[in-house]
Design a protein around this motif. Sequence first.
Motif, PDB file in Angstrom:
ATOM      1  N   GLU A 346      -0.640  -7.014   7.187  1.00  0.00           N
ATOM      2  CA  GLU A 346       0.063  -6.716   5.933  1.00  0.00           C
ATOM      3  C   GLU A 346      -0.407  -7.609   4.800  1.00  0.00           C
ATOM      4  O   GLU A 346      -0.594  -7.143   3.666  1.00  0.00           O
ATOM      5  CB  GLU A 346       1.583  -6.862   6.113  1.00  0.00           C
ATOM      6  CG  GLU A 346       2.230  -5.705   6.843  1.00  0.00           C
ATOM      7  CD  GLU A 346       3.750  -5.738   6.715  1.00  0.00           C
ATOM      8  OE1 GLU A 346       4.282  -6.621   6.019  1.00  0.00           O
ATOM      9  OE2 GLU A 346       4.400  -4.863   7.314  1.00  0.00           O
ATOM     10  N   PHE A 382      -0.268   5.146   1.984  1.00  0.00           N
ATOM     11  CA  PHE A 382       0.643   4.013   1.814  1.00  0.00           C
ATOM     12  C   PHE A 382       1.994   4.447   1.239  1.00  0.00           C
ATOM     13  O   PHE A 382       3.017   3.807   1.501  1.00  0.00           O
ATOM     14  CB  PHE A 382       0.019   2.959   0.897  1.00  0.00           C
ATOM     15  CG  PHE A 382      -1.056   2.139   1.555  1.00  0.00           C
ATOM     16  CD1 PHE A 382      -0.778   1.381   2.685  1.00  0.00           C
ATOM     17  CD2 PHE A 382      -2.348   2.131   1.054  1.00  0.00           C
ATOM     18  CE1 PHE A 382      -1.768   0.623   3.291  1.00  0.00           C
ATOM     19  CE2 PHE A 382      -3.350   1.379   1.657  1.00  0.00           C
ATOM     20  CZ  PHE A 382      -3.060   0.628   2.789  1.00  0.00           C
ATOM     21  N   GLY A 385       4.607   5.001   3.740  1.00  0.00           N
ATOM     22  CA  GLY A 385       4.954   3.869   4.596  1.00  0.00           C
ATOM     23  C   GLY A 385       6.279   3.238   4.225  1.00  0.00           C
ATOM     24  O   GLY A 385       6.955   3.630   3.270  1.00  0.00           O
ATOM     25  N   MET A 390       3.529  -2.353  -0.784  1.00  0.00           N
ATOM     26  CA  MET A 390       2.348  -1.501  -0.629  1.00  0.00           C
ATOM     27  C   MET A 390       2.522  -0.200  -1.409  1.00  0.00           C
ATOM     28  O   MET A 390       1.577   0.273  -2.065  1.00  0.00           O
ATOM     29  CB  MET A 390       2.106  -1.196   0.849  1.00  0.00           C
ATOM     30  CG  MET A 390       1.661  -2.397   1.671  1.00  0.00           C
ATOM     31  SD  MET A 390       1.331  -1.924   3.387  1.00  0.00           S
ATOM     32  CE  MET A 390       1.047  -3.530   4.140  1.00  0.00           C
ATOM     33  N   ARG A 391       3.726   0.357  -1.316  1.00  0.00           N
ATOM     34  CA  ARG A 391       3.960   1.611  -2.062  1.00  0.00           C
ATOM     35  C   ARG A 391       3.803   1.376  -3.563  1.00  0.00           C
ATOM     36  O   ARG A 391       3.221   2.197  -4.280  1.00  0.00           O
ATOM     37  CB  ARG A 391       5.378   2.151  -1.770  1.00  0.00           C
ATOM     38  CG  ARG A 391       5.583   2.658  -0.361  1.00  0.00           C
ATOM     39  CD  ARG A 391       6.805   3.564  -0.274  1.00  0.00           C
ATOM     40  NE  ARG A 391       8.016   2.918  -0.766  1.00  0.00           N
ATOM     41  CZ  ARG A 391       8.865   2.224  -0.027  1.00  0.00           C
ATOM     42  NH1 ARG A 391       8.623   2.070   1.268  1.00  0.00           N
ATOM     43  NH2 ARG A 391       9.953   1.681  -0.542  1.00  0.00           N
ATOM     44  N   ALA A 394       0.146   1.042  -4.458  1.00  0.00           N
ATOM     45  CA  ALA A 394      -0.516   2.350  -4.349  1.00  0.00           C
ATOM     46  C   ALA A 394      -0.152   3.236  -5.534  1.00  0.00           C
ATOM     47  O   ALA A 394      -1.018   3.926  -6.104  1.00  0.00           O
ATOM     48  CB  ALA A 394      -0.113   3.024  -3.035  1.00  0.00           C
TER      49      ALA A 394
END
Length: 1005
Positions: A346, A382, A385, A390-391, A394
Motif C-alpha cells: 500500500e 483503484f 477498492g 488510493m481512490r 486515482a
Amino acid sequence: MSTDMLVNASLVPVSEVLSKIIEEIYETIKAAHDVLIEKESFAMLSSYLDRIVPVLEELKNIQSSESLKNVVEILGKEIKVAKQLTQECNKRNRLYLLVNCRKIVKRLQLTTREISRALSLIPLASLDLPLSINEEIGRLCDNMQTVEFQAAAAEEEVLERIESGIQERNADRSYANSLMVLIAQAVGISNDQSALKRELDEFKNEIADAQIRKDQQEAIQMDQIIALLGRADAALSPEEKEKKYYSKRNSLGNQPLEPLQSFYCPITRDVMFEPVETSSGQTFERSAIEKWFADGNTTCPLTMTSLNSKILRPNITLRKSIEEWKDRNAMITIASMKPKLSSGDEQEVLQCLSQLQDLCKERDLHREWVALENYIPILVGFLGGSNRQMRSHALSILCLLAKDSDDNKKRIAEVDNAIDFIVRSLAKHISESKLAVALLLELSKNDMVSNNIGKVQGCILLLVTIKNSDDAQATKDAKEVLENLSFLDQNVVQMAKANYFKPLLQRLSSGSNASKMIMAKALSEMELTDHSKATLFDDGVLEPLLQLIFEGDAEVKQVAVKALQNLSSLPRNGLLMIRKGAVGQLLSLLHYFTSSQTLREQVAATIMNLAMSATSPEAGETPVTLLESDDDIYKLFSLISLTGPDVQRSILRTFHAMCQQPSATDMRAKLRQCSAVHVLVPLCEHNNLDIRANAVKLFFCLTVDSDDGTLSEHVNQKCVETLLMIIKTSGDEEEKTAAMGIISNLPPDHTEITQFLLDAGALPIVIGFLTDGNHNGSSRNQLIENAAGVLCRFTVSSNPEWQRRAASAGIIPVLVHLLSSGTALTKRNAAISLAQLSDSSLGLSRRVEQRRGFLCCSPPPEPGCPVHLGMCTVESSFCLLEANAVEPLVRVLGELDVGASKAALRALSTLIEAERLQDGSKVISEAKGIAAIIKLLTSPSADLQEKALHVLERIFRLEEHKRKYGASAQMPLVDITQRGTSTMKPLAAKILAHLNVLHDQSSYF
C-alpha cells in the motif's frame, strides 16, 4: 462571348460590354452569399455592387465615346478582381481562409476602392444622364472610397491566439485543443474530432501547393501554424499518436539521465525552468537573477562584470534542451511505474500514485504519455477498492487525463464499471465526493460519455444532492455536470424527479415539441411534494403548460392538463391559476373538446382542484371568483347529466367546494334556480357510491339557507327513505352527516315530510346516532348537530302525538345530555326541542288528587311538580324539572353563541308563563338563572337583549327577586334606556319602574 471579358473592349459595343459587366456583378453577388469567411464584409460589397447595376443600365442607353469605353474597361477589370476574390473564398479551405482573413479583408477594401475610382472616372459632364443617376454615382464613390473593412472579432481572436502560441513557444496540447474549438466556432464547423482532423488535413494540403511555397515568409508562417495545431488531439488519430509515442520511447534507455551542468542555475544550483542570458553572456534562472538585481546587485554573480539589469534574453536553445531532458526522464519514469502499482504494498502504491499525479500536473504531454501507457484501466481499478487515499489519487489523475482530451474521456468511459465506480464516490466522504464531481464534469463535456453518465442509477440524484450542499466548488461543479447532462430528455426528467426543475422548465418553455411533450408528461406522472409544486409555480411552469393547452393537439392538451391537475392540488397554485385566467381555457376544453373522454375527465378534475383552492384558507378573506358568469355556472352544472361518472364526480365536488362556505349564499341560490335539486335527488340513489356521496354533500349545501320552496317540491317519501338508508348503511361519515343535514334543514312546517320520517323509522335512527359513542371522525360534531336539528321536527308543540312518540323513544334525556356535551349549534337545537316540549308540559301534568277521610288515616299526599303543580314525569309531561334540564339550560345562557343562548332563554321562559311565574322564577333563581339572564342585558346581540328584557320584566314583578337581583340589574337597564333600540327602551324603563328607579309616568314609557 465568354463572361471573362477577354475580348478587347474596343472591338465590342459599350452596351454589350456593360451587359457582361452586369452579368459579372450578379455572379459575384451570388457567390458572396456562399463565402466561407468574412460574410459581413462580402455582404457589404454585394450591397455596393447591387447599387452599381442601375447606373450601368442607364449607361447602356448613352452614346458611346472613347472616354466612356476606357472607364468601362477599367471597371470591368476591377469587377473581375472582385469576382475572383469572392470565388476564392467559396472554394479554399476554411482554416486557410481564416489565417489569411486579414489579407482577404485588405484585398476586399482595395478592390472596393478601385471600383469606386473607376466609377469616379465616368465623364458625367459630357453624358446626358438623369440627375438622380449622377447623384447616386457621387454617393457610391464617396461610400466605397471611405468604407473600412475589418476582420470579424471571432477571427481576430483566433489569429491573436495563433500568434501568441507561436511567439511563446510553450503552447501545450490543452492550448492547441482550445484553439481548435475557437477555430471551429469561427469558421462554422463541428468541433467533433473527426471534423477538426479533416479540416486540418485539408489545410496541410492547401499550403503544400507549390504556388504558396513561392512566398517563403508565408511558408514559414504556415509551418509554424501546423506545428502549433499539430499538438491538438485532432491532429493525429489515436493509432498515429500511439505509434509515434512508442517509437520514441523504445529509442530511449531504461534509466533516467542526470542533468548536464549547464542546466543548473549558478545562483540557485537547481535545474532552470526559464533560463535567461545577461549582458555578460552568462545564463541564470530568471527569477533568481531578477532577485539578484532587486537586492541591489549590479554585477554578474560569476564574472563580477557590470550588468545592465534591463537586458535579460531568453535562452531558448538551453530551455529547449532542458525540456527535452525532462521529457526523456519523465517518459522513462512513467513507463517504469506500472509494475509498482500492482505490487500490493500500500505504501509503495500510494507513493507511485502521488508521483504519477505530480507528473500529470507538470505537463500536458505527460498526461498524454500516461494515457498511451494504458494506465487508465489500472486507475479505474483503484476506484473499486477499499482504500480511500488510493481512490482519491486515482480520481485526481483521471480528472487530469480527461481534461481537454476527448480521447481520454472515451478511454475512461470504455473501462468496465468506470462510471459506476465514479458515481459511487459521489456518496462517500466530501473530499472524495468533490474529486468525483470534478471528474464527472470533465467526462460530461463529451456527448457520448455524458450519455453513459446519466444512465447510472442514482447518479443524477446524488449530483442534485451535491448541488444543494454547502461546498461552493462541489456545488458549482455538480451544477455544470447537470447542465451538460441535460441535453437528453430522460436525464432532465430524472433531475426533476430529484427536485431539480430548472432544465425541465427550460425544455418546457423553449424545447422542441417532442421535448415539451415529454416534460409535460413527466410532470403529470410525478409524485410531487407540496414544496416541489410550489417551487414549479414560482419558477414559471404555468405559462408554458397553458400555452400547450392553447396550441397543442389532443394528445398534448391531455398531457398538459394532467400536469396542471397534478400541480393544482396545492391551493396556492390553484389560486394562481384562477388569477391567470386558466379557468376559461379549461371550461372551453370541457364544453367543446368532446372527442376525448379522458381529457374531459382531467379537465373536470383540475377545475375541481381550483374550486377547492378558492375556498381554502390560503384564499384569505377576499372571495375568489371561479366562475365569472351565471352562464358558466349553468353550463358547467348541466354537464352532470351529460357526462360519465368521473366528470360527474369532479363537477359535483367543484360545486360542493364552492357552496359549502357561509359566504356562498348567492351561488347556492343560483344552483337552486337552475333546478339543481331536481338533478341531485335522483343522484342520491346512484349505484356509484362516490357519485352518490358527492351528490348528497352538494344537496346538503343547497339546503343550508333555502327558503324558496324548492326543497319540499322535490323531496318525497322515496327521497326521505333514501336519505335514511344512507344514514344507516353508508361507510362515508361525511355522506351520513350530509344526509342527516338535509333532513335537519327541510322546512319544519311541512308536516308531510315529518310524517314520512316517522313512518320510515327515523326517530330511533337519529337517537341512535346521538347515543352512539363510536362516531369519532372529523365530521362527528356536525353529525351530532344535524341529528339534534332533526329532533326539532318531532318536538313541535302543534303535534302532541309526535311529541309523545319522541318522548317515549327517550329523546328528553338525550337532549339534556347534549346541553352539556355538544357544540354551540347542538346545544341550540337541543334547547329548541326542550322549549317546544316544555310548552306542552302544563297541559300534560296530572293533577294531584285531594286526600279523603280522616287525616290520621289518609295516605300522605303525592308530591307535585313545584312549577306545574301536578304530577309530572319526563315521558308523560316532558317536565324540565323532572328531566334535570334547568341547570344545564342556565349554563347554556352563558354560551358565546347567541342562537344557543336565545334557545335556552326560550326554554327557561316556559317555566314562568301565566300563573307559573312565582314558582317557575323560584326554580330558575335556585339554578342561578336570574343572574345569568341579567348578564344577557350586556350581550352584543340586540335581539337577545330584548328577549332577556321580556323575561326580566315578568320576574321583577315579584318583590323577592327585586330585593335580591334589582341592584345588579339597574346599571345595564339604565344603559339600555340610553342606548337601546326603540322597542327595548320602554321595556327597560318598565323594569326600572318595577325596581322603583323610575316613576311610572316617566317619558321613557
